[in-house]
Motif scaffolding. Structure first.
Motif, PDB file in Angstrom:
ATOM      1  N   MET A  87       0.739  -0.894   0.218  1.00 54.49           N
ATOM      2  CA  MET A  87       0.062  -0.006   0.018  1.00 54.49           C
ATOM      3  C   MET A  87       0.951   1.285   0.123  1.00 54.49           C
ATOM      4  N   ALA A  88       0.689   2.264  -0.698  1.00 53.49           N
ATOM      5  CA  ALA A  88       1.278   3.390  -0.882  1.00 53.49           C
ATOM      6  C   ALA A  88       0.749   4.845  -0.119  1.00 53.49           C
ATOM      7  N   THR A  89       1.507   5.393   0.097  1.00 54.23           N
ATOM      8  CA  THR A  89       1.246   6.802   0.908  1.00 54.23           C
ATOM      9  C   THR A  89       1.368   7.791   0.123  1.00 54.23           C
ATOM     10  N   MET A  90       0.415   8.843  -0.019  1.00 52.54           N
ATOM     11  CA  MET A  90       0.232  10.066  -0.742  1.00 52.54           C
ATOM     12  C   MET A  90       0.020  11.312   0.287  1.00 52.54           C
ATOM     13  N   ASN A  91       0.676  12.402   0.118  1.00 53.10           N
ATOM     14  CA  ASN A  91       0.791  13.591   0.848  1.00 53.10           C
ATOM     15  C   ASN A  91       0.029  14.548  -0.135  1.00 53.10           C
ATOM     16  N   PHE A  92      -1.019  15.301   0.321  1.00 48.80           N
ATOM     17  CA  PHE A  92      -1.584  16.313  -0.486  1.00 48.80           C
ATOM     18  C   PHE A  92      -1.644  17.666   0.277  1.00 48.80           C
ATOM     19  N   SER A  93      -1.475  18.682  -0.203  1.00 53.33           N
ATOM     20  CA  SER A  93      -1.865  20.068   0.484  1.00 53.33           C
ATOM     21  C   SER A  93      -3.232  20.406   0.030  1.00 53.33           C
ATOM     22  N   ILE A  94      -3.860  20.738   1.045  1.00 51.76           N
ATOM     23  CA  ILE A  94      -5.461  21.267   0.897  1.00 51.76           C
ATOM     24  C   ILE A  94      -5.678  22.327   1.790  1.00 51.76           C
ATOM     25  N   PRO A  95      -6.775  23.067   1.327  1.00 52.72           N
ATOM     26  CA  PRO A  95      -7.010  24.258   2.224  1.00 52.72           C
ATOM     27  C   PRO A  95      -7.324  23.605   3.578  1.00 52.72           C
ATOM     28  N   ASP A  96      -7.125  24.486   4.666  1.00 54.97           N
ATOM     29  CA  ASP A  96      -7.525  23.890   6.011  1.00 54.97           C
ATOM     30  C   ASP A  96      -9.123  24.022   6.319  1.00 54.97           C
ATOM     31  N   ASP A  97      -9.909  24.762   5.594  1.00 56.89           N
ATOM     32  CA  ASP A  97     -11.388  24.856   5.534  1.00 56.89           C
ATOM     33  C   ASP A  97     -11.891  23.554   5.109  1.00 56.89           C
ATOM     34  N   ILE A  98     -11.283  22.992   4.028  1.00 58.89           N
ATOM     35  CA  ILE A  98     -11.800  21.531   3.349  1.00 58.89           C
ATOM     36  C   ILE A  98     -11.431  20.611   4.327  1.00 58.89           C
ATOM     37  N   ARG A  99      -9.920  20.679   4.743  1.00 54.34           N
ATOM     38  CA  ARG A  99      -9.496  19.546   5.767  1.00 54.34           C
ATOM     39  C   ARG A  99     -10.523  19.429   6.962  1.00 54.34           C
ATOM     40  N   ASP A 100     -10.896  20.611   7.519  1.00 56.34           N
ATOM     41  CA  ASP A 100     -11.862  20.849   8.680  1.00 56.34           C
ATOM     42  C   ASP A 100     -13.141  20.090   8.342  1.00 56.34           C
ATOM     43  N   ALA A 101     -13.705  20.472   7.160  1.00 61.85           N
ATOM     44  CA  ALA A 101     -14.973  19.972   7.006  1.00 61.85           C
ATOM     45  C   ALA A 101     -14.965  18.457   6.612  1.00 61.85           C
ATOM     46  N   PHE A 102     -14.121  18.200   6.037  1.00 59.97           N
ATOM     47  CA  PHE A 102     -13.702  16.900   5.776  1.00 59.97           C
ATOM     48  C   PHE A 102     -13.575  15.754   7.111  1.00 59.97           C
ATOM     49  N   ASN A 103     -12.974  16.441   8.050  1.00 64.16           N
ATOM     50  CA  ASN A 103     -12.631  15.596   9.417  1.00 64.16           C
ATOM     51  C   ASN A 103     -14.005  15.715  10.045  1.00 64.16           C
ATOM     52  N   ARG A 104     -14.811  16.710  10.028  1.00 65.90           N
ATOM     53  CA  ARG A 104     -16.200  16.835  10.805  1.00 65.90           C
ATOM     54  C   ARG A 104     -17.146  15.882  10.058  1.00 65.90           C
ATOM     55  N   GLU A 105     -17.148  15.812   8.816  1.00 64.92           N
ATOM     56  CA  GLU A 105     -18.237  14.925   7.787  1.00 64.92           C
ATOM     57  C   GLU A 105     -17.840  13.408   8.104  1.00 64.92           C
ATOM     58  N   PHE A 106     -16.395  13.179   7.924  1.00 65.87           N
ATOM     59  CA  PHE A 106     -16.133  11.840   8.138  1.00 65.87           C
ATOM     60  C   PHE A 106     -15.530  11.238   9.432  1.00 65.87           C
ATOM     61  N   SER A 107     -15.849  11.971  10.608  1.00 64.50           N
ATOM     62  CA  SER A 107     -15.297  11.714  11.938  1.00 64.50           C
ATOM     63  C   SER A 107     -15.789  10.254  12.266  1.00 64.50           C
ATOM     64  N   GLY A 108     -14.942   9.325  12.812  1.00 67.25           N
ATOM     65  CA  GLY A 108     -15.296   7.998  13.146  1.00 67.25           C
ATOM     66  C   GLY A 108     -15.235   7.177  11.980  1.00 67.25           C
ATOM     67  N   GLN A 109     -14.873   7.640  10.635  1.00 69.59           N
ATOM     68  CA  GLN A 109     -14.722   6.775   9.639  1.00 69.59           C
ATOM     69  C   GLN A 109     -13.313   6.419   9.289  1.00 69.59           C
ATOM     70  N   ASN A 110     -12.861   5.586   8.542  1.00 71.10           N
ATOM     71  CA  ASN A 110     -11.495   5.212   8.093  1.00 71.10           C
ATOM     72  C   ASN A 110     -11.224   6.318   6.722  1.00 71.10           C
ATOM     73  N   LYS A 111     -10.544   7.376   7.232  1.00 68.14           N
ATOM     74  CA  LYS A 111     -10.729   8.455   6.259  1.00 68.14           C
ATOM     75  C   LYS A 111      -9.676   7.800   4.984  1.00 68.14           C
ATOM     76  N   SER A 112      -8.618   7.269   5.043  1.00 68.88           N
ATOM     77  CA  SER A 112      -7.889   6.420   3.847  1.00 68.88           C
ATOM     78  C   SER A 112      -8.757   5.884   3.266  1.00 68.88           C
ATOM     79  N   ALA A 113      -9.767   5.034   3.721  1.00 71.29           N
ATOM     80  CA  ALA A 113     -10.867   4.528   2.979  1.00 71.29           C
ATOM     81  C   ALA A 113     -11.778   5.433   2.131  1.00 71.29           C
ATOM     82  N   VAL A 114     -11.937   6.640   2.764  1.00 73.57           N
ATOM     83  CA  VAL A 114     -12.899   7.474   1.943  1.00 73.57           C
ATOM     84  C   VAL A 114     -12.429   8.165   1.101  1.00 73.57           C
ATOM     85  N   ILE A 115     -10.909   8.520   1.171  1.00 73.31           N
ATOM     86  CA  ILE A 115     -10.083   9.313   0.207  1.00 73.31           C
ATOM     87  C   ILE A 115      -9.995   8.299  -0.935  1.00 73.31           C
TER      88      ILE A 115
END
Length: 77
Positions: free
Chosen positions: A1-29
């Motif tokens: 399995m590979a690892t990728m790094n992305f730069s995203i705006p803070d507001d998108i990161r925060d909204a993503f973390n709120r929306e998908f809290s408790g989920q496997n964020k790697s699987a969502v991505i």
């Protein structure tokens, strides 16, 4: 399995973390990436079909205006 790094705006990161809290964020991505790949493939296929159809248009015989009018008027009272 590979690892990728992305730069995203803070507001998108925060909204993503709120929306998908408790989920496997790697699987969502990964799922979102699969959807994006499928959409890009579908767009490529649509473009190829469009190009094929429009290329064939030049080879089809054109209907003269007189023939088109005759077809519209044929069988009318």
């Amino acid at each position: 399995m590979a690892t990728m790094n992305f730069s995203i705006p803070d507001d998108i990161r925060d909204a993503f973390n709120r929306e998908f809290s408790g989920q496997n964020k790697s699987a969502v991505i990964a799922r979102l990436m699969q959807q994006a790949i499928a959409e890009a493939d579908q767009q490529r296929r649509r473009q190829a079909a469009f190009e094929q159809l429009t290329a064939a248009r030049a080879e089809r015989p054109a209907l003269t205006e007189a023939a088109a009018r005759a077809s519209r008027e044929f069988g009318r009272p």
